[in-house]
Design an enzyme around this catalytic site. Structure first.
Site, PDB file in Angstrom:
ATOM      1  N   ALA A  76       0.812  -1.216   0.000  1.00 22.44           N
ATOM      2  CA  ALA A  76       0.000   0.000   0.000  1.00 22.44           C
ATOM      3  C   ALA A  76       0.850   1.273   0.000  1.00 22.44           C
ATOM      4  CB  ALA A  76      -0.957   0.002   1.186  1.00 22.44           C
ATOM      5  N   THR A  77       2.035   1.214   0.590  1.00 19.32           N
ATOM      6  CA  THR A  77       2.895   2.402   0.581  1.00 19.32           C
ATOM      7  C   THR A  77       3.214   2.800  -0.858  1.00 19.32           C
ATOM      8  OG1 THR A  77       3.873   1.792   2.703  1.00 19.32           O
ATOM      9  CG2 THR A  77       5.122   3.333   1.335  1.00 19.32           C
ATOM     10  N   ASN A 156      -6.267   3.277  10.249  1.00 22.31           N
ATOM     11  CA  ASN A 156      -5.474   2.188  10.831  1.00 22.31           C
ATOM     12  C   ASN A 156      -5.243   2.345  12.322  1.00 22.31           C
ATOM     13  OD1 ASN A 156      -3.892   4.319   9.396  1.00 22.31           O
ATOM     14  ND2 ASN A 156      -2.221   3.432  10.570  1.00 22.31           N
ATOM     15  N   HIS A 206      -0.799  -8.112   3.131  1.00 17.65           N
ATOM     16  CA  HIS A 206      -0.505  -8.578   4.485  1.00 17.65           C
ATOM     17  C   HIS A 206      -1.491  -8.094   5.535  1.00 17.65           C
ATOM     18  CE1 HIS A 206       1.577  -5.091   6.532  1.00 17.65           C
ATOM     19  NE2 HIS A 206       1.690  -4.676   5.283  1.00 17.65           N
ATOM     20  N   THR A 244      10.061  -7.433 -13.037  1.00 18.44           N
ATOM     21  CA  THR A 244       9.609  -8.823 -13.137  1.00 18.44           C
ATOM     22  C   THR A 244       8.579  -9.104 -12.056  1.00 18.44           C
ATOM     23  OG1 THR A 244      11.770  -9.469 -13.974  1.00 18.44           O
ATOM     24  CG2 THR A 244      10.377 -11.230 -13.094  1.00 18.44           C
ATOM     25  N   CYS A 329       2.856   3.610  14.456  1.00 23.26           N
ATOM     26  CA  CYS A 329       3.927   3.550  13.464  1.00 23.26           C
ATOM     27  C   CYS A 329       5.137   4.368  13.895  1.00 23.26           C
ATOM     28  CB  CYS A 329       3.440   4.052  12.119  1.00 23.26           C
ATOM     29  SG  CYS A 329       2.405   2.860  11.304  1.00 23.26           S
TER      30      CYS A 329
HETATM   31  C1  LIG Z   1      -0.492  -0.945   6.452  1.00 18.72           C
HETATM   32  C2  LIG Z   1      -0.987   0.300   5.800  1.00 18.72           C
HETATM   33  C3  LIG Z   1      -0.274   0.921   4.767  1.00 18.72           C
HETATM   34  C4  LIG Z   1       1.069   0.430   4.306  1.00 18.72           C
HETATM   35  O1  LIG Z   1       1.013  -0.817   3.673  1.00 18.72           O
HETATM   36  P1  LIG Z   1       2.364  -1.582   3.303  1.00 18.72           P
HETATM   37  O2  LIG Z   1       1.924  -2.764   2.553  1.00 18.72           O
HETATM   38  O3  LIG Z   1       2.982  -1.942   4.609  1.00 18.72           O
HETATM   39  O4  LIG Z   1       3.191  -0.660   2.502  1.00 18.72           O
HETATM   40  C5  LIG Z   1      -0.813   2.045   4.197  1.00 18.72           C
HETATM   41  N1  LIG Z   1      -1.988   2.543   4.602  1.00 18.72           N
HETATM   42  C6  LIG Z   1      -2.702   1.976   5.599  1.00 18.72           C
HETATM   43  C7  LIG Z   1      -3.997   2.573   6.006  1.00 18.72           C
HETATM   44  C8  LIG Z   1      -2.216   0.844   6.234  1.00 18.72           C
HETATM   45  O5  LIG Z   1      -2.919   0.302   7.223  1.00 18.72           O
END
Ligand SMILES: *Cc1c(COP(=O)(O)O)cnc(C)c1O
Length: 395
Positions: A76-77, A156, A206, A244, A329
């Site tokens: 997500a980052t 989160n 994850h 890839t 975090c």
């Molecule tokens: C965990 C999270 C992310 C980051 O996801 P990654 O896969 O660790 O990069 C971004 N936004 C929210 C709201 C999250 O909970």
């Protein structure tokens, strides 16, 4: 998990990989598996490509997207960075104004700060005290030169769930793109990007029992919703994200998505019941404050501040229960949570916050141990707390 060792209540930070997912991933690694490069034009490459495209269908089905609108990323980052920077660059002729909230994940707030340093103008809309966006204020903030708004689905830290339907409708009315960081929502609550007014959506495996290091960005298939790539090198993923493809990660996210879809209702009910159990087990303690909505948010997160206790000592006293502290975090920076401060919590209450993250494998026994530990810790720590730290007010 050996309950004498850990009680895991940090499912909002990450989740364990489902056994079936791990098995499927192992099948894409070795000499007997689908280890070929999906870009290779030979039988093994084509087999890997089939695995990748099947996973794309599985993930797309989870969010109501067409498979072709899914771009694989590392999580997500990366998806947040790609969506925000990519769309801002693509649409810079419309203007340089962007909108977001200070309670977003750092992957969003830091990205906007980087754009602000490059000459974009960012409006930060503070949430109401329950963490929700004020829709009237949002509409007033949209301008002729606004090109993109980024509003997360489930927060989160607090579990607050934004009204994405309403926010997206306002964006459509004003020709503003909406990016949604749905990392905490995907696989937990039903999302349909074709029915909902969402243009860009970030997710990561994850958080829904898939592997770390793989995620996706949904990009709506419209001429005005395009992103400039951040990386260059090979034109994979329709030119948006080269490299890839990690076949083992991708088959992992695909299967995790399918399982999440099958289990969504069951998981939600299980987690909701455990949250109620947890809250009724601790709510009699004086001087507690729920951060975020008491009801109506995502049930997998319960975030509570306690007057008159130090957050670090509380975390220590809670061992072996694994939870997140008010620093979440920022655990290593020593700062209290910027998210909780944006909700109006003072430094002391933000420091004392504990985020319980309940998940698929949480049990009543886990919750009962957490309740017992938390109540004992609060009572004991308060005996030693300087009276000045105990506040009069209570809400
Ligand atoms: C965990 C999270 C992310 C980051 O996801 P990654 O896969 O660790 O990069 C971004 N936004 C929210 C709201 C999250 O909970």
């Amino acid at each position: 998990m050996n309950p004498n060792e850990f009680i895991y209540l940090d499912y909002a930070a990450t989740t364990p990989v489902e056994p079936a997912v791990a098995a499927a991933m192992a099948g894409a690694l070795g000499i007997d598996g689908n280890f070929g490069n999906p870009s290779s034009n030979h039988p093994l490459g084509r087999k890997s490509l089939q695995v990748v495209e099947h996973a794309r269908e599985q993930l797309a089905a989870l969010i109501g997207a067409s498979a072709r609108d899914i771009v694989w990323t590392s999580g997500a980052t990366e998806s947040d960075n790609m969506a925000i920077i990519g769309a801002a660059r693509f649409r810079s002729s419309k203007g340089m104004h962007l909108i977001s909230m200070p309670v977003e994940h750092k992957a969003v707030t830091d990205t906007f700060s980087a754009l602000a340093a490059q000459g974009y103008e960012v409006t930060w809309l503070s949430p109401k005290s329950d963490g929700l966006l004020d829709l009237g204020q949002f509409e007033l903030a949209l301008r002729e030169d606004t090109q993109l708004a980024s509003i997360m689905y489930v927060n989160n830290e607090t579990g607050a769930m934004q009204d994405i339907e309403a926010i997206g409708s306002i964006c459509r009315k004003h020709n503003v793109l909406l990016h949604v960081d749905a990392a905490q929502a995907v696989g937990k609550t039903s999302i349909d990007v074709h029915k909902m007014p969402i243009d860009l959506l970030s997710l990561t495996a994850h958080k829904f029992y898939g592997p770390k290091g793989i995620g996706a960005l949904y990009v709506a298939d419209r001429p005005d919703c395009k992103i400039e790539p951040l990386l260059f090198g090979g034109g994979h993923e329709r030119g948006m994200r080269p490299g890839t493809l990690p076949v083992h990660q991708i088959c992992g996210i695909g299967l995790a998505a399918e399982i999440a879809q099958q289990r969504m209702t069951e998981d939600w009910l299980h987690i909701s019941a455990l949250r109620r159990r947890l809250w009724s087990g601790i709510r009699e303690l004086p001087g507690l404050h729920i951060n975020g909505p008491a009801e109506g948010g995502f049930p997998g997160i319960l975030n509570v501040s306690a007057e008159g206790v130090d957050g670090e000592s509380l975390m220590l006293a809670l061992q072996p229960v694994c939870v997140a502290s008010g620093s979440a975090c920022n655990a290593r920076s020593g700062e209290s949570s910027y998210v909780l401060r944006a909700l109006g919590r003072d430094d002391h209450l933000a420091q004392s916050a504990i985020r319980f993250g309940i998940g698929r494998h949480s049990s009543e026994q886990d919750i009962d141990i957490a309740i017992e530990r938390y109540c004992t810790a609060i009572t004991t720590l308060r005996k030693f707390a300087p009276p000045a730290a105990v506040q009069e007010s209570s809400a």
